[in-house]
Design an enzyme around this catalytic site. Structure first.
Site, PDB file in Angstrom:
ATOM      1  N   GLY A 281       0.876  -0.732   0.060  1.00  0.00           N
ATOM      2  CA  GLY A 281      -0.016   0.227  -0.110  1.00  0.00           C
ATOM      3  C   GLY A 281       0.431   1.602  -0.358  1.00  0.00           C
TER       4      GLY A 281
ATOM      5  CB  THR B   1      -0.488  -4.028   9.383  1.00  0.00           C
ATOM      6  OG1 THR B   1      -1.132  -4.668   9.309  1.00  0.00           O
ATOM      7  CG2 THR B   1       0.814  -4.043   8.890  1.00  0.00           C
ATOM      8  CG  LEU B   2       2.392   0.891  13.243  1.00  0.00           C
ATOM      9  CD1 LEU B   2       3.690   0.937  11.519  1.00  0.00           C
ATOM     10  CD2 LEU B   2       2.212   2.033  12.713  1.00  0.00           C
TER      11      LEU B   2
ATOM     12  CG  ASP C 201      -8.709  -0.588   9.793  1.00  0.00           C
ATOM     13  OD1 ASP C 201      -9.349   0.110  10.585  1.00  0.00           O
ATOM     14  OD2 ASP C 201      -8.864  -0.814   8.971  1.00  0.00           O
TER      15      ASP C 201
ATOM     16  CD  GLU D 297       1.908   0.883   6.677  1.00  0.00           C
ATOM     17  OE1 GLU D 297       0.811   0.494   5.547  1.00  0.00           O
ATOM     18  OE2 GLU D 297       1.616  -0.324   7.847  1.00  0.00           O
TER      19      GLU D 297
ATOM     20  NE  ARG E 160      -1.710  -2.376  -4.449  1.00  0.00           N
ATOM     21  CZ  ARG E 160      -2.236  -3.102  -2.900  1.00  0.00           C
ATOM     22  NH1 ARG E 160      -2.063  -2.080  -2.134  1.00  0.00           N
ATOM     23  NH2 ARG E 160      -2.447  -4.396  -2.580  1.00  0.00           N
TER      24      ARG E 160
ATOM     25  CE  LYS F   1     -11.021   3.243   7.000  1.00  0.00           C
ATOM     26  NZ  LYS F   1     -11.011   1.936   6.648  1.00  0.00           N
TER      27      LYS F   1
HETATM   28  C1  PRP Z   1      -3.370  -2.396   4.536  1.00  0.00           C
HETATM   29  C2  PRP Z   1      -1.861  -0.817   4.977  1.00  0.00           C
HETATM   30  C3  PRP Z   1      -1.614  -1.301   5.837  1.00  0.00           C
HETATM   31  C4  PRP Z   1      -2.613  -2.490   7.137  1.00  0.00           C
HETATM   32  C5  PRP Z   1      -3.040  -1.545   8.420  1.00  0.00           C
HETATM   33  O1  PRP Z   1      -2.164  -3.625   4.023  1.00  0.00           O
HETATM   34  O2  PRP Z   1      -0.502  -0.600   3.688  1.00  0.00           O
HETATM   35  O3  PRP Z   1      -0.605  -2.235   6.623  1.00  0.00           O
HETATM   36  O4  PRP Z   1      -3.386  -2.642   6.180  1.00  0.00           O
HETATM   37  O5  PRP Z   1      -4.359  -2.351   8.465  1.00  0.00           O
HETATM   38  P1  PRP Z   1      -4.361  -2.114  10.538  1.00  0.00           P
HETATM   39  O6  PRP Z   1      -4.202  -1.022  11.065  1.00  0.00           O
HETATM   40  O7  PRP Z   1      -5.516  -2.756  10.446  1.00  0.00           O
HETATM   41  O8  PRP Z   1      -2.813  -3.620  10.624  1.00  0.00           O
HETATM   42  P2  PRP Z   1      -2.555  -4.941   3.590  1.00  0.00           P
HETATM   43  O9  PRP Z   1      -2.828  -5.680   4.396  1.00  0.00           O
HETATM   44  O10 PRP Z   1      -4.134  -4.724   3.322  1.00  0.00           O
HETATM   45  O11 PRP Z   1      -1.986  -4.876   2.314  1.00  0.00           O
HETATM   46  P3  PRP Z   1      -1.230  -4.018   1.311  1.00  0.00           P
HETATM   47  O12 PRP Z   1      -0.363  -2.827   1.231  1.00  0.00           O
HETATM   48  O13 PRP Z   1      -0.156  -5.229   0.252  1.00  0.00           O
HETATM   49  O14 PRP Z   1      -2.589  -3.533   0.295  1.00  0.00           O
END
Ligand code: PRP
Length: 180
Positions: A45, A108-109, A104, A100, A166, A132
């Site tokens: 992303g 991930t972070l 959300d 990032e 994207r 968010k």
């Molecule tokens: C998205 C975005 C973040 C993550 C955030 O990646 O790029 O890395 O979601 O979400 P979270 O706060 O709920 O963890 P995604 O996993 O959709 O993969 P992508 O970047 O390859 O689209």
């Protein structure tokens, strides 16, 4: 598929202005540091945001990427994150700024910060274009934030729905089908 064209939430002009502002702030904050600055983009992303942001940071820095993914995710976030591709650069002794596209739930972070912190960077900070707050499940430190957005599914400027949209120049909202 989603219905219709995405509805504009953040225009291309507003994004460009914010990216320039963030880049100037980051350059100011890191200008006097002696250790190297490393921008770490989280794939997929962040690739467009990082490309634009890096060009708005007029001090020496390196760029690297890491790929993370959540298990079984379509439009539903889970808290299981996996490492798909690691960095090529070393992190020890460097000022690391994680870039990032969106924060959300924060899972991930949170995963990435634990991973990078164990590698002993000189400092570890975060930058996200959008976040968010209503969706947060884990507390993560956000040092540079472009926009706080409502709990809607957003696409464009790197953000996808099922890997589509994207390359839209703006960030827009889509309505995912009810069954997902
Ligand atoms: C998205 C975005 C973040 C993550 C955030 O990646 O790029 O890395 O979601 O979400 P979270 O706060 O709920 O963890 P995604 O996993 O959709 O993969 P992508 O970047 O390859 O689209």
């Amino acid at each position: 598929m989603v219905q219709g064209q995405p509805q504009v939430l953040i225009s291309a002009d507003a994004i460009a202005a914010k990216v320039a502002e963030l880049g100037a702030r980051i350059a100011r904050d890191y200008a006097t540091r002696r250790e190297p600055l490393l921008l770490v983009g989280v794939l997929k992303g962040s690739f467009i945001f990082l490309a634009d942001l890096a060009r708005q940071i007029p001090i020496p820095h390196a760029v690297d990427f890491i790929a993370l993914s959540s298990y079984g995710k379509t439009t539903t976030r889970t808290d299981e994150v996996r490492l798909m591709m690691d960095l090529r650069e070393t992190v020890a002794g460097k000022h690391v700024l994680v870039v990032e596209d969106i924060v959300d739930t924060g899972h991930t972070l949170a995963y990435l910060l634990r991973l990078l912190d164990a590698r002993q960077p000189a400092s570890l900070k975060t930058c996200t274009l959008v976040e968010k707050p209503a969706r947060r499940e884990v507390d993560v430190p956000l040092d540079y934030v472009g926009f706080e957005i409502p709990d809607k599914w957003v696409v464009g400027y790197g953000l996808d729905y099922a890997d589509q949209y994207r390359t839209l120049p703006y960030i827009g909202c889509v309505e995912p089908p009810r069954s997902e």
